[in-house]
Write an enzyme that holds these catalytic residues in place. Structure first.
Site, PDB file in Angstrom:
ATOM      1  N   CYS A  26      45.770 -27.930  66.074  1.00 22.57           N
ATOM      2  CA  CYS A  26      46.004 -29.377  66.129  1.00 22.57           C
ATOM      3  C   CYS A  26      47.474 -29.670  66.418  1.00 22.57           C
ATOM      4  O   CYS A  26      48.364 -29.245  65.677  1.00 22.57           O
ATOM      5  CB  CYS A  26      45.566 -30.002  64.806  1.00 22.57           C
ATOM      6  SG  CYS A  26      46.031 -31.737  64.664  1.00 22.57           S
ATOM      7  N   CYS A  29      49.323 -31.425  63.562  1.00 25.57           N
ATOM      8  CA  CYS A  29      49.613 -30.495  62.450  1.00 25.57           C
ATOM      9  C   CYS A  29      50.834 -29.663  62.816  1.00 25.57           C
ATOM     10  O   CYS A  29      51.705 -29.425  61.976  1.00 25.57           O
ATOM     11  CB  CYS A  29      48.425 -29.583  62.166  1.00 25.57           C
ATOM     12  SG  CYS A  29      47.127 -30.356  61.168  1.00 25.57           S
ATOM     13  N   ASP A  52      55.769 -41.817  70.673  1.00 22.34           N
ATOM     14  CA  ASP A  52      54.641 -41.333  71.476  1.00 22.34           C
ATOM     15  C   ASP A  52      55.188 -40.751  72.785  1.00 22.34           C
ATOM     16  O   ASP A  52      56.108 -41.295  73.388  1.00 22.34           O
ATOM     17  CB  ASP A  52      53.677 -42.481  71.768  1.00 22.34           C
ATOM     18  CG  ASP A  52      52.340 -41.985  72.279  1.00 22.34           C
ATOM     19  OD1 ASP A  52      51.344 -42.112  71.555  1.00 22.34           O
ATOM     20  OD2 ASP A  52      52.297 -41.457  73.417  1.00 22.34           O
ATOM     21  N   HIS A  68      45.841 -32.742  57.483  1.00 28.57           N
ATOM     22  CA  HIS A  68      44.891 -32.918  58.585  1.00 28.57           C
ATOM     23  C   HIS A  68      43.672 -33.714  58.120  1.00 28.57           C
ATOM     24  O   HIS A  68      42.820 -33.206  57.406  1.00 28.57           O
ATOM     25  CB  HIS A  68      44.444 -31.562  59.154  1.00 28.57           C
ATOM     26  CG  HIS A  68      43.564 -31.713  60.357  1.00 28.57           C
ATOM     27  ND1 HIS A  68      44.064 -31.797  61.644  1.00 28.57           N
ATOM     28  CD2 HIS A  68      42.218 -31.855  60.478  1.00 28.57           C
ATOM     29  CE1 HIS A  68      43.072 -31.964  62.496  1.00 28.57           C
ATOM     30  NE2 HIS A  68      41.934 -32.005  61.809  1.00 28.57           N
ATOM     31  N   ASN A 107      42.765 -45.772  66.934  1.00 22.63           N
ATOM     32  CA  ASN A 107      41.694 -45.546  67.892  1.00 22.63           C
ATOM     33  C   ASN A 107      40.618 -44.684  67.236  1.00 22.63           C
ATOM     34  O   ASN A 107      40.918 -43.861  66.371  1.00 22.63           O
ATOM     35  CB  ASN A 107      42.222 -44.839  69.146  1.00 22.63           C
ATOM     36  CG  ASN A 107      43.008 -45.783  70.024  1.00 22.63           C
ATOM     37  OD1 ASN A 107      42.709 -46.971  70.091  1.00 22.63           O
ATOM     38  ND2 ASN A 107      44.014 -45.276  70.694  1.00 22.63           N
ATOM     39  N   HIS A 116      43.356 -36.029  64.892  1.00 20.70           N
ATOM     40  CA  HIS A 116      44.118 -36.025  63.631  1.00 20.70           C
ATOM     41  C   HIS A 116      44.508 -37.487  63.420  1.00 20.70           C
ATOM     42  O   HIS A 116      45.195 -38.073  64.278  1.00 20.70           O
ATOM     43  CB  HIS A 116      45.345 -35.107  63.788  1.00 20.70           C
ATOM     44  CG  HIS A 116      46.213 -35.006  62.568  1.00 20.70           C
ATOM     45  ND1 HIS A 116      46.687 -33.793  62.087  1.00 20.70           N
ATOM     46  CD2 HIS A 116      46.714 -35.953  61.747  1.00 20.70           C
ATOM     47  CE1 HIS A 116      47.433 -34.009  61.020  1.00 20.70           C
ATOM     48  NE2 HIS A 116      47.474 -35.314  60.791  1.00 20.70           N
ATOM     49  N   HIS A 118      45.835 -41.035  63.118  1.00 16.28           N
ATOM     50  CA  HIS A 118      47.169 -41.554  63.423  1.00 16.28           C
ATOM     51  C   HIS A 118      47.098 -43.051  63.677  1.00 16.28           C
ATOM     52  O   HIS A 118      46.101 -43.570  64.155  1.00 16.28           O
ATOM     53  CB  HIS A 118      47.792 -40.843  64.636  1.00 16.28           C
ATOM     54  CG  HIS A 118      46.909 -40.821  65.840  1.00 16.28           C
ATOM     55  ND1 HIS A 118      45.900 -39.900  65.990  1.00 16.28           N
ATOM     56  CD2 HIS A 118      46.862 -41.613  66.935  1.00 16.28           C
ATOM     57  CE1 HIS A 118      45.280 -40.122  67.132  1.00 16.28           C
ATOM     58  NE2 HIS A 118      45.845 -41.171  67.727  1.00 16.28           N
TER      59      HIS A 118
HETATM   60  P1  5GP Z   1      44.780 -41.541  70.677  1.00 16.99           P
HETATM   61  O1  5GP Z   1      44.256 -41.833  72.028  1.00 16.99           O
HETATM   62  O2  5GP Z   1      44.203 -40.265  70.095  1.00 16.99           O
HETATM   63  O3  5GP Z   1      44.672 -42.701  69.720  1.00 16.99           O
HETATM   64  O4  5GP Z   1      46.339 -41.335  70.841  1.00 16.99           O
HETATM   65  C1  5GP Z   1      46.972 -40.106  70.873  1.00 16.99           C
HETATM   66  C2  5GP Z   1      48.399 -40.367  71.281  1.00 16.99           C
HETATM   67  O5  5GP Z   1      49.137 -39.174  71.072  1.00 16.99           O
HETATM   68  C3  5GP Z   1      48.558 -40.740  72.748  1.00 16.99           C
HETATM   69  O6  5GP Z   1      49.192 -42.017  72.851  1.00 16.99           O
HETATM   70  C4  5GP Z   1      49.415 -39.610  73.321  1.00 16.99           C
HETATM   71  O7  5GP Z   1      50.352 -40.071  74.277  1.00 16.99           O
HETATM   72  C5  5GP Z   1      50.085 -39.042  72.080  1.00 16.99           C
HETATM   73  N1  5GP Z   1      50.403 -37.613  72.159  1.00 16.99           N
HETATM   74  C6  5GP Z   1      49.548 -36.608  72.493  1.00 16.99           C
HETATM   75  N2  5GP Z   1      50.181 -35.410  72.436  1.00 16.99           N
HETATM   76  C7  5GP Z   1      51.452 -35.674  72.020  1.00 16.99           C
HETATM   77  C8  5GP Z   1      52.591 -34.842  71.791  1.00 16.99           C
HETATM   78  O8  5GP Z   1      52.567 -33.619  71.931  1.00 16.99           O
HETATM   79  N3  5GP Z   1      53.742 -35.457  71.390  1.00 16.99           N
HETATM   80  C9  5GP Z   1      53.815 -36.816  71.212  1.00 16.99           C
HETATM   81  N4  5GP Z   1      54.989 -37.306  70.823  1.00 16.99           N
HETATM   82  N5  5GP Z   1      52.765 -37.633  71.435  1.00 16.99           N
HETATM   83  C10 5GP Z   1      51.594 -37.074  71.831  1.00 16.99           C
HETATM   84 ZN    ZN Z   2      45.936 -31.879  62.401  1.00 13.10          ZN
END
Ligand code: 5GP
Ligand code: ZN
Length: 132
Positions: A26, A29, A52, A68, A107, A116, A118
């Site tokens: 993850c 994580c 982000d 997690h 989301n 995970h 958020h």
């Molecule tokens: P979700 O669509 O799951 O609600 O949002 C996941 C968010 O995590 C997305 O806005 C994506 O840009 C962000 N994200 C994914 N991988 C990483 C990463 O490695 N670092 C950072 N800072 N953001 C990430």
């Molecule tokens: Zn996690």
């Protein structure tokens, strides 16, 4: 071993493997454990917050429990403290950045890409609700 027992054993093994794989691979994580570096990380009690990587607003910060927890759909009563910490951290960030207006978004289902839990803190841009 009887076949019913074999199936039970295999199912248990698969569940353990799935849980381990989810946590060990993850990305959030890894960030929480310091194995993956991110910009502007804030650590506050049981949660972390960071920019982000692909912002959709001028301010786009992710607020993530260190533990997690997969998603809103798998929340349990024992996660209540983490949720409160997430909201308190969002309020602290909004205050420190002097944000006049902000949105907090979770989301779920197919809209959730990282499995995970958020919270997205979004500010500085207008959202066109008709497109959601
Ligand atoms: P979700 O669509 O799951 O609600 O949002 C996941 C968010 O995590 C997305 O806005 C994506 O840009 C962000 N994200 C994914 N991988 C990483 C990463 O490695 N670092 C950072 N800072 N953001 C990430
Ligand atoms: Zn996690």
């Amino acid at each position: 071993m009887k076949s019913a027992e074999k199936i039970k054993w295999a199912a248990k093994e698969a569940l353990i493997r799935l849980k381990y794989m989810t946590v060990s691979s993850c990305i959030f994580c890894k960030i929480a454990n310091g194995k993956q570096k991110v910009k502007h990380i804030i650590k506050s009690g049981s949660v972390i917050a960071f920019d982000d990587i692909n912002p959709v607003a001028k301010v786009h910060i992710l607020i993530v429990p260190k533990k997690h927890i997969e998603s809103v759909s798998t929340l349990e009563s024992k996660n209540a403290h983490d949720l409160i910490e997430m909201f308190k951290t969002a309020a602290k960030i909004a205050e420190s950045k002097k944000l006049e207006a902000f949105r907090l978004t979770f989301n779920g289902g197919k809209f959730q890409h990282v499995p995970h839990l958020h919270m997205h803190l979004l500010a500085g841009s207008k959202i066109d609700w008709s497109k959601l």
